[in-house]
Design a protein around this motif. Structure first.
Motif, mmCIF file in Angstrom:
data_model
loop_
_atom_site.group_PDB
_atom_site.id
_atom_site.type_symbol
_atom_site.label_atom_id
_atom_site.label_comp_id
_atom_site.label_asym_id
_atom_site.label_seq_id
_atom_site.Cartn_x
_atom_site.Cartn_y
_atom_site.Cartn_z
ATOM 1 N N THR A 28 -19.994 5.363 -28.722
ATOM 2 C CA THR A 28 -18.953 4.849 -27.811
ATOM 3 C C THR A 28 -18.917 5.776 -26.598
ATOM 4 N N ILE A 52 -11.142 5.400 -25.602
ATOM 5 C CA ILE A 52 -12.275 5.000 -26.440
ATOM 6 C C ILE A 52 -11.787 4.510 -27.807
ATOM 7 N N GLY A 56 -12.990 0.990 -27.630
ATOM 8 C CA GLY A 56 -14.331 1.092 -28.183
ATOM 9 C C GLY A 56 -14.325 0.909 -29.696
ATOM 10 N N THR A 155 -22.533 1.151 -26.300
ATOM 11 C CA THR A 155 -22.366 1.183 -27.753
ATOM 12 C C THR A 155 -23.594 1.646 -28.545
#
Length: 450
Positions: A28, A52, A56, A155
């Motif tokens: 991430t 994040i 994420g 990713t």
């Protein structure tokens, strides 16, 4: 402002969505956070690790939805009805109130598979995420009501795609939207003849997105609002020289806010047949056909609402579209030119002259509006622009050319070669400087336009 979570979508009930779990990503890496947008919903104070965690890894925001929801919808795709679509690589992650008091959604793209993924992997290419940043930033600066790219996180997966060099890098994107209810959301219910939920959805949209309570005339009022908002979107697309590329009914938001960017392009010149998607071989969604395409999608909403109201009031509600479109094209063009509108009828000759001159000369759309800002065209704009010059003489300037932007040698534009150059730097050397410089340049232009 303080973050104000909402859970309005739960009012609709589980016939409208499926609870899902976000994909777990190998990495991430935060690539873009839109603090300007985050300020408007009270999320600008998040640290990067917190950002994040939420965008994420999709840990719920305080007081928000406790599980992501993949929304259900159908839609016409290139005029072919498809009952097997829905949120296939995204979901609704959170709702909140913005600084204007509007209900807003945070939705995702590339967040993993859902019940509607069919054979897709539920992922987003990093290039696709970069392109969406550029599209939304440019449209916002040009006065188009659009979703805003809120976050982009790389990713760490390698994706295979048939239409670009593979393997390619992956990302998950979060967009900030004024709702994710589509025309296709109504179409799914109409397909099932679910009149109770059509009425429930119409009431939800009126209450939360138009600030009105439902009543016996709710369907026609809703259609009238959507007609006006989508006509505005169509007009602003034209003035921006923008081609969305995939104006399917599942890509039309009932708030009239443009979103979901795939094969978009900005047209270099006023060419009605210019297309954005290589697969749009008939030009269905070409630059000049976008108003027609959006109106056709609007008719699908009317057809869906026909299950709960008579036809005549819906026909009347649809009639707002053509007039609103003409007015919005004019207002948006005059805004880009930095002059004060004179009224719908008085502005029509100038708009017609601009379209004719741009089409005949094949001049750059962006260059024309840049050079003409303030209402005066340079001397080197020749005979095709004679009528434009004559019409402009009747207009007062809205805003002087008093920002440094207007002294730049070239206008800020977003043509495909520059998009590819920005991506090439990222793909080849992980160099993000061109992207961040372009975002800054776009926002500088937006400030100069006012």
């Amino acid at each position: 402002m303080a973050f104000t979570p909402q859970q309005a979508i739960l009012e609709l009930g589980d016939a409208f969505y499926d609870p899902v779990t976000a994909a777990r990503f190998p990495k991430t890496i935060l690539r873009f956070r839109n603090d300007r947008a985050a300020t408007e919903v009270g999320l600008d104070g998040l640290s990067d690790p917190q950002w994040i965690a939420h965008f994420g890894r999709f840990e719920p925001l305080p007081g928000g939805l406790q599980q992501p929801l993949a929304l259900r919808y159908h839609g016409h795709q290139f005029r072919v009805y498809n009952p097997e679509i829905g949120d296939g690589r995204g979901f609704l992650f959170a709702q909140m109130t913005d600084a204007r008091g509007r209900l807003m959604d945070l939705g995702t793209k590339g967040s993993g598979q859902t019940p509607w993924s069919r054979f897709g992997d539920g992922r987003l290419t990093l290039k696709g995420g970069v392109r969406e940043i550029l599209a939304t930033e440019m449209l916002e600066a040009l006065g188009v009501e659009t979703s805003r790219t809120f976050s982009l996180i790389e990713t760490g997966e390698e994706l295979q795609r048939g239409d670009e060099p593979s393997p390619t890098r992956s990302a998950v994107l979060v967009r900030l939207n004024h709702g994710h209810i589509r025309i296709g959301t109504f179409q799914r219910l109409a397909h099932a003849h679910d009149v109770e939920n059509i009425a429930r959805l119409a009431a939800y949209v009126l209450r939360h997105y138009y600030g009105e309570e439902p009543g016996n005339d709710a369907p026609q009022r809703l259609l009238g609002h959507v007609a006006a908002r989508t006509a505005r979107m169509a007009g602003r697309f034209m003035a921006a020289g923008f081609v969305h590329g995939v104006l399917n009914s599942d890509n039309i938001n009932v708030t009239g806010e443009s979103f979901d960017y795939g094969p978009w392009r900005f047209a270099p010149s006023w060419a009605p047949g210019f297309t954005a998607a290589y697969f749009d071989q008939t030009g269905l969604y070409a630059f000049g056909r976008q108003p027609e395409a959006i109106y056709w999608d609007l008719m699908q909403l009317a057809s869906s609402l026909r299950l709960i109201v008579e036809e005549e009031p819906l026909i009347e509600a649809m009639e707002v579209f053509p007039e609103t479109f003409q007015r919005e094209v004019a207002e948006a063009m005059l805004w880009r030119l930095g002059v004060v509108p004179r009224g719908a009828e008085q502005d029509r000759p100038l708009v017609g002259a601009i379209e004719a001159a741009l089409a005949a000369s094949r001049a750059s759309i962006d260059r024309f509006f840049f050079d003409g800002f303030g209402g005066t065209l340079p001397a080197d704009y020749g005979e095709p622009f004679a009528e434009v010059r004559a019409q402009l003489a009747q207009y007062a300037p809205r805003k002087p050319r008093d920002r440094p932007y207007w002294s730049d040698p070239e206008p800020c534009a977003m043509l495909i070669d520059e998009v590819e150059a920005i991506w090439a730097r990222i793909a080849q050397g992980d160099d993000w400087t061109l992207l961040h410089a372009k975002i800054a340049a776009i926002r500088r232009m937006g400030e100069a336009l006012g």
